[in-house]
Write an enzyme that holds these catalytic residues in place. Structure first.
Site, PDB file in Angstrom:
ATOM      1  N   ASN A   1       0.837  -1.214   0.000  1.00  0.00           N
ATOM      2  CA  ASN A   1       0.000   0.000   0.000  1.00  0.00           C
ATOM      3  C   ASN A   1       0.871   1.263   0.000  1.00  0.00           C
ATOM      4  OD1 ASN A   1      -3.047  -0.467   0.173  1.00  0.00           O
ATOM      5  ND2 ASN A   1      -2.246  -2.008   1.584  1.00  0.00           N
TER       6      ASN A   1
ATOM      7  N   HIS B   1      -8.081  -0.979   6.215  1.00  0.00           N
ATOM      8  CA  HIS B   1      -8.385  -2.275   6.829  1.00  0.00           C
ATOM      9  C   HIS B   1      -8.986  -3.176   5.749  1.00  0.00           C
ATOM     10  CE1 HIS B   1      -9.254  -5.064  10.023  1.00  0.00           C
ATOM     11  NE2 HIS B   1     -10.466  -5.211   9.537  1.00  0.00           N
TER      12      HIS B   1
HETATM   13  C1  GRF Z   1      -3.165  -4.677   4.096  1.00  0.00           C
HETATM   14  O1  GRF Z   1      -4.025  -5.752   3.829  1.00  0.00           O
HETATM   15  C2  GRF Z   1      -3.869  -3.625   4.912  1.00  0.00           C
HETATM   16  O2  GRF Z   1      -5.238  -3.543   4.649  1.00  0.00           O
HETATM   17  C3  GRF Z   1      -3.661  -4.111   6.327  1.00  0.00           C
HETATM   18  O3  GRF Z   1      -2.361  -4.641   6.338  1.00  0.00           O
HETATM   19  C4  GRF Z   1      -2.018  -5.074   5.020  1.00  0.00           C
HETATM   20  C5  GRF Z   1      -0.743  -4.386   4.658  1.00  0.00           C
HETATM   21  O4  GRF Z   1      -0.241  -4.806   3.420  1.00  0.00           O
HETATM   22  N1  GRF Z   1      -3.860  -3.043   7.279  1.00  0.00           N
HETATM   23  P1  GRF Z   1       0.957  -4.019   2.744  1.00  0.00           P
HETATM   24  O5  GRF Z   1       2.097  -4.010   3.762  1.00  0.00           O
HETATM   25  O6  GRF Z   1       0.488  -2.648   2.414  1.00  0.00           O
HETATM   26  O7  GRF Z   1       1.329  -4.818   1.530  1.00  0.00           O
END
Ligand code: GRF
Length: 202
Positions: free
Chosen positions: A15, A110
């Site tokens: 993300n 989330h």
């Molecule tokens: C994602 O699924 C987010 O929704 C949750 O933790 C995960 C993080 O994934 N809070 P990344 O580290 O961004 O790949």
């Protein structure tokens, strides 16, 4: 004027990468001023390096107490002095005082349609519950876990053959669209929070 954002991440940082890419593409009118992580082994650190974003490692294990850790985290966040703090897979629950210090200036993503399936393993919870629609939620952070005012939600179908991993992958693709969009709206000053509801100005 461009906003200054800081990202907090503990792990792979996909993300975070989506946010970096959206800034580079000019979609989000912001500069990413810092990555703050509690995990010296986080892959997010490499992503920050490639994008030239300064990294602050606040290794939870090197502190004698949770309070000492939180003090250091708070100081690092204040030093960055961002307009927006973006939690992107940040795996530590933040204390009430810290959260209050950044009220209205901190967002989280989330992997579920809140208020369903808060906490860890949201995708597993969705599979076990048998829901037909799942998704992701971007929300402001308040004192309660996965509970603050909701900015955006994107949904995906749950298919008969899904397991936790296939569902997580499908949700993650949408996360990478939803988070940059929510951050763009914040950076364009288009979010009004009225009680629990967030109105998006056009
Ligand atoms: C994602 O699924 C987010 O929704 C949750 O933790 C995960 C993080 O994934 N809070 P990344 O580290 O961004 O790949």
């Amino acid at each position: 004027m461009k906003k200054r954002i800081a990202v907090l991440a503990s792990g792979r940082g996909s993300n975070f990468q989506a946010v970096i890419d959206a800034i580079a593409a000019g979609t989000i009118p912001a500069a990413c001023e810092a990555l703050i992580t509690d995990n010296p082994g986080a892959y997010a650190i490499e992503r920050a390096g490639k994008a030239g974003i300064p990294v602050r490692v606040i290794d939870y294990r090197s502190f004698s107490s949770r309070e000492a850790y939180e003090r250091s985290l708070l100081a690092a966040m204040q030093e960055v002095d961002a307009d927006l703090y973006v939690l992107a897979g940040y795996m530590r629950i933040l204390g009430t005082d810290l959260v209050r210090s950044f009220s209205g200036k901190m967002v989280n993503i989330h992997p579920a349609l809140l208020p369903s399936f808060t906490g860890l393993h949201a995708q597993r919870q969705a599979i076990l519950h048998g829901v037909k629609v799942a998704g992701c939620t971007v929300h402001f952070v308040d004192e309660n876990l996965d509970c603050g005012p909701i900015i955006l939600q994107y949904c995906v179908p749950v298919l008969d053959g899904d397991d936790e991993d296939t569902l997580a992958d499908r949700i993650l693709e949408r996360e990478h669209e939803c988070y940059p969009e929510a951050i763009r709206l914040f950076c364009e000053d288009r979010l009004d929070v009225i009680g629990r509801r967030v109105r998006i100005r056009s």
